[in-house]
Scaffold this active site. Structure first.
Site, mmCIF file in Angstrom:
data_model
loop_
_atom_site.group_PDB
_atom_site.id
_atom_site.type_symbol
_atom_site.label_atom_id
_atom_site.label_comp_id
_atom_site.label_asym_id
_atom_site.label_seq_id
_atom_site.Cartn_x
_atom_site.Cartn_y
_atom_site.Cartn_z
ATOM 1 N N ARG A 70 0.460 11.593 7.666
ATOM 2 C CA ARG A 70 -0.283 10.341 7.883
ATOM 3 C C ARG A 70 0.051 9.730 9.251
ATOM 4 O O ARG A 70 0.061 8.514 9.405
ATOM 5 C CB ARG A 70 -0.006 9.316 6.765
ATOM 6 C CG ARG A 70 -0.341 9.813 5.370
ATOM 7 C CD ARG A 70 -1.828 10.157 5.206
ATOM 8 N NE ARG A 70 -2.084 10.665 3.867
ATOM 9 C CZ ARG A 70 -2.054 11.963 3.548
ATOM 10 N NH1 ARG A 70 -1.787 12.862 4.483
ATOM 11 N NH2 ARG A 70 -2.287 12.362 2.331
ATOM 12 N N GLU A 118 0.785 2.568 3.863
ATOM 13 C CA GLU A 118 -0.168 3.435 4.563
ATOM 14 C C GLU A 118 -1.270 2.597 5.200
ATOM 15 O O GLU A 118 -1.822 2.931 6.233
ATOM 16 C CB GLU A 118 -0.768 4.446 3.579
ATOM 17 C CG GLU A 118 -1.660 5.482 4.209
ATOM 18 C CD GLU A 118 -2.067 6.574 3.247
ATOM 19 O OE1 GLU A 118 -3.180 7.082 3.384
ATOM 20 O OE2 GLU A 118 -1.272 6.911 2.336
ATOM 21 N N SER A 154 -5.032 4.622 -1.441
ATOM 22 C CA SER A 154 -3.573 4.616 -1.539
ATOM 23 C C SER A 154 -2.989 3.592 -0.567
ATOM 24 O O SER A 154 -3.178 3.707 0.640
ATOM 25 C CB SER A 154 -3.013 6.005 -1.220
ATOM 26 O OG SER A 154 -3.506 6.953 -2.143
#
Length: 338
Positions: free
Chosen positions: A163, A333, A237
């Protein structure tokens, strides 16, 4: 091209949070960026680059210029080693996946239904169900707001990680991605190693899956687990799955034998953040106007009238709970725009 004043961002973020941008501009072609540079807009304004708004949480109004990437178009070129798919930055990521599946191009079917745009995909190095963007990424074109020129970044230039990318780190806020190039396969070679995919294929009695089968199965899994942003505000998420060392992993397994994990490279393990959060009692919990999703504790939701600050404060409480019980610090995130 016109710079608008005092624009609501509620329809530009998947949380559906009301926030006002002091200034707002739509980018529909490369010349728009060159024009803004010539007017020295990038030097004068605090900037926020916005794609689909699927990975952002607005805690306050934005007292700068929001640059919304709205360039469209998907094309492909057949090569000896596969097919190169070019997608403009403003294309919805799932539309890119659907285009590839419809043409029989394999490699991103596991990334079906991920929210956001093509231009934002390399920034996060999006990933799901055993596949990451870096696995198929060839290059991207980006505009350098510091000197007003376009630059091409290949896969190695992007410093992809979990990520992560150079656009989220070293070059954050400097480059605007205008298009991406993906190198895909013309053969139906599918990745079904992720357990949930294999289970759903077996349930459907599919023994020789095609890329379309995998795309449909992944979509079905996501629909079952994750809420639709069009019906309930969310950003997918909210936290990253934490990566831990062997020593930390062994400590956790000795105390929590049912912990959910995945091997990650050499001498590391990826823990399921959703499992950690659920074990702290947060799954499906409502706190004021916000809460966590009933089917996936990793997803924070807006029940209709939540502010960005409420969602942020909930995330703080979740981080504290996981730290207290497991000694693991969760990392968001989602980008928090304060």
């Amino acid at each position: 091209m016109k710079i608008a004043q005092r624009v609501s961002l509620k329809d530009y973020n998947t949380f559906g949070i009301e926030a006002i941008a002091r200034q707002f501009v739509q980018i529909r072609q490369e010349q728009d960026l060159e024009e803004l540079f010539a007017q020295q807009v990038f030097e004068k304004e605090q900037l926020l680059f916005l794609g689909g708004g699927s990975n952002m949480l607005f805690v306050h109004d934005y007292e700068g210029l929001v640059v919304h990437m709205n360039m469209r178009g998907i094309t492909h070129e057949i090569k000896e080693d596969g097919v190169v798919v070019l997608a403009k930055a403003g294309e919805l990521w799932n539309d890119v996946v659907n285009y590839c599946v419809a043409h029989g191009f394999g490699g991103i079917e596991n990334l079906s239904l991920i929210p956001g745009t093509a231009g934002a995909a390399p920034v996060q190095n999006i990933g799901a169900y055993g596949v990451e963007l870096k696995d198929v990424f060839q290059s991207c074109k980006a505009f350098d707001i510091a000197n007003g020129i376009f630059t091409t970044f290949d896969k190695n230039d992007c410093a992809f990680g979990y990520r992560e990318s150079i656009f989220k780190g070293k070059y954050k806020g400097r480059y605007l991605i205008t298009e991406i190039n993906l190198l895909l396969s013309r053969q139906s070679e599918v990745n079904t190693r992720y357990g949930a995919i294999q289970e759903e294929l077996e349930r459907r009695r599919i023994t020789s899956p095609t890329i379309r089968d995998v795309a449909e199965v992944v979509s079905a899994i996501r629909v079952e687990k994750l809420p639709d942003p069009s019906t309930i505000g969310n950003a997918g998420s909210f936290f990253k799955n934490p990566i831990v060392s062997v020593d930390t992993f062994n400590r956790l397994v000795s105390n929590f034998v049912d912990i959910v994990y995945f091997p990650f490279g050499q001498n590391q393990f990826k823990l399921a953040a959703g499992w950690l959060i659920e074990k702290c009692g947060w799954k499906g919990k409502t706190v004021g106007n916000t809460g966590t999703w009933k089917n996936q504790a990793l997803v924070l939701v807006n029940h209709g009238n939540s502010t960005g600050l409420e969602i942020y404060e909930l995330s703080e409480k979740i981080i504290e709970s996981v730290q207290e019980r497991f000694g693991i610090t969760l990392e968001r995130e989602v980008n928090v725009i304060a």
